[in-house]
Design a protein around this motif. Sequence first.
Motif, PDB file in Angstrom:
ATOM      1  N   THR A  75       5.954  -4.847  10.009  1.00 28.12           N
ATOM      2  CA  THR A  75       7.474  -4.314   9.726  1.00 28.12           C
ATOM      3  C   THR A  75       7.638  -5.262   8.455  1.00 28.12           C
ATOM      4  OG1 THR A  75       7.791  -3.495  11.596  1.00 28.12           O
ATOM      5  CG2 THR A  75       6.600  -2.016  10.172  1.00 28.12           C
ATOM      6  N   ILE A 283       7.340   4.035  -1.123  1.00 27.67           N
ATOM      7  CA  ILE A 283       7.112   4.211   0.561  1.00 27.67           C
ATOM      8  C   ILE A 283       8.306   5.509   0.469  1.00 27.67           C
ATOM      9  CG2 ILE A 283       7.858   3.684   2.675  1.00 27.67           C
ATOM     10  CD1 ILE A 283       7.386   0.419   2.574  1.00 27.67           C
ATOM     11  N   HIS A 290       3.906   8.239   5.859  1.00 26.54           N
ATOM     12  CA  HIS A 290       3.940   6.386   6.329  1.00 26.54           C
ATOM     13  C   HIS A 290       3.898   6.482   7.909  1.00 26.54           C
ATOM     14  CE1 HIS A 290       2.615   4.481   2.331  1.00 26.54           C
ATOM     15  NE2 HIS A 290       3.361   5.317   1.589  1.00 26.54           N
ATOM     16  N   HIS A 294       1.846   4.512  11.229  1.00 24.13           N
ATOM     17  CA  HIS A 294       2.512   3.185  11.622  1.00 24.13           C
ATOM     18  C   HIS A 294       2.395   3.994  13.472  1.00 24.13           C
ATOM     19  CE1 HIS A 294       3.539   1.010   8.189  1.00 24.13           C
ATOM     20  NE2 HIS A 294       3.113   0.281   8.994  1.00 24.13           N
ATOM     21  N   HIS A 312      -6.437   0.628   8.888  1.00 24.51           N
ATOM     22  CA  HIS A 312      -5.004   0.255   8.575  1.00 24.51           C
ATOM     23  C   HIS A 312      -4.306  -0.556   8.327  1.00 24.51           C
ATOM     24  CE1 HIS A 312      -0.539   1.805   9.447  1.00 24.51           C
ATOM     25  NE2 HIS A 312      -0.425   0.239   9.928  1.00 24.51           N
ATOM     26  N   TYR A 316      -2.883  -1.459   4.718  1.00 21.23           N
ATOM     27  CA  TYR A 316      -1.135  -1.971   4.349  1.00 21.23           C
ATOM     28  C   TYR A 316      -1.603  -3.219   4.357  1.00 21.23           C
ATOM     29  CZ  TYR A 316       0.845   2.697   5.805  1.00 21.23           C
ATOM     30  OH  TYR A 316       1.114   4.243   5.604  1.00 21.23           O
ATOM     31  N   TYR A 319      -1.607  -2.585   0.335  1.00 21.76           N
ATOM     32  CA  TYR A 319      -0.111  -1.715  -0.298  1.00 21.76           C
ATOM     33  C   TYR A 319       1.473  -2.338  -0.046  1.00 21.76           C
ATOM     34  CZ  TYR A 319       1.834   2.680  -0.630  1.00 21.76           C
ATOM     35  OH  TYR A 319       3.280   3.656  -1.239  1.00 21.76           O
TER      36      TYR A 319
END
Length: 442
Positions: A75, A283, A290, A294, A312, A316, A319
């Motif tokens: 993140t 987002i 989202h 996570h 995943h 991501y 993305y």
Amino acid sequence: MPIGEFGGAPPLAAEGSPVLTTPMYWMYEMAHASLNPARAVTDATKLLFQNPLNPWARTEVGKSVAAACELFERTTRRYGKPEWGLNDTEVNGIRVPVEVRSVWEKPFCRLLYFDRKFARPLRSPQPRVLIVAPMSGHYATLLRGTVEAFLPAHEVYITDWADARMVPLSDGRFDLDDYIDYVVEMLHVLGGNTHVMAVCQPSVPVVAAVSIMEARRDPFVPTSMTLMGGPIDTRRNPTAVNNLAQERGIDWFRNHVITKVPFPHPGMMRDVYPGFLQLNGFISMNLDRHMDAHKQLFAHLVKGDGDLVDKHREFYDEYLAVMDLSAEYYLQTVDTVFVKHSLPKGEMTHRGTRVDPSKVTRVALMTVEGENDDISGLGQTEATHALCSSIPDHRRVHYVQKGVGHYGVFNGSRFKSEIVPRIHDFMVSAANPSSLQALAAE
């Protein structure tokens, strides 16, 4: 593409005053840099709790610590441009290696060719397809599935748009006029007998490019034009995206989302719509989804469910990889397509010359829409047929894919099984009026 009656891109906020426009990007860069020490500690902690010699590594606590470290790392990471990962394909039942190489290049774009290395030449040539990828935040690799689906039966090229922050200011500006010029130049490079396919945002500049070529009687005009989920006329079934542009107007975008690229990027001091702002918009539209994804990643990491974790990561990694857009191009696109509706109103121009889709006569037209598209509403792409009024009815096809949203128009199982075969048949038949007449009647 002129703005209003006078031409040129709209002036940027505080033009010539970087003191007012630069801080947004600089603050983002400083915040990202400030996390580096924490990221280093987190990486070391993750390695410690994944080490098989550590007895805690096999406990629920140890797995939870390692999972939390990975979530923090993912993140706070800046995601780079993804790889294509298309090393081979199957043609006529035979696996064939694929080499991705650039065959044309300018500062803001490369034309990539997916060169299939056949042991012996094909008996008959396959349709040559130029896929014009969106220049709307994500890299062209977002269309990996699109390219993969066309490779077995097509000779595939794709536009690989550059990250504006990586283009030095000395290479000049890039606006909607330049975008259209790039499309025309690429069709010239391919030398005719080419099918052009625009995915979403490029539909407007592709229609403009083809209209200009037809008006000039250009010999390299494409054989066919396929538009997929494109915002040709956003007055039809307007979506939340369309309404946002109408409500706020071009001045809001000019004053709130444009900033300057900071040091040390090659494009330092270039005016851009930065990728991190786009990502925030992506987002925030589906924040709950989202966050749940996570949370599930954390649970899968603790359980050791490798397949779901890999899915995943794969999604991501693509993305969350975003690029900066040239401010001139971005503002002109918002103003021309979403605020003024210049193309369907007959007011769009290219370098002072009006874009007239009614001039298109030699190019077959296919439009594809998704029944549940919440980005380009149903009917927005179909509007092209009314604009390209000189194309004979038997050389035009419109198809609505049931049960898919915006991304399902160019990716996923229904795209591969239902949309790709129809596009293939359309392209193969484009030079045969009788075949297209039968296809259009379906």
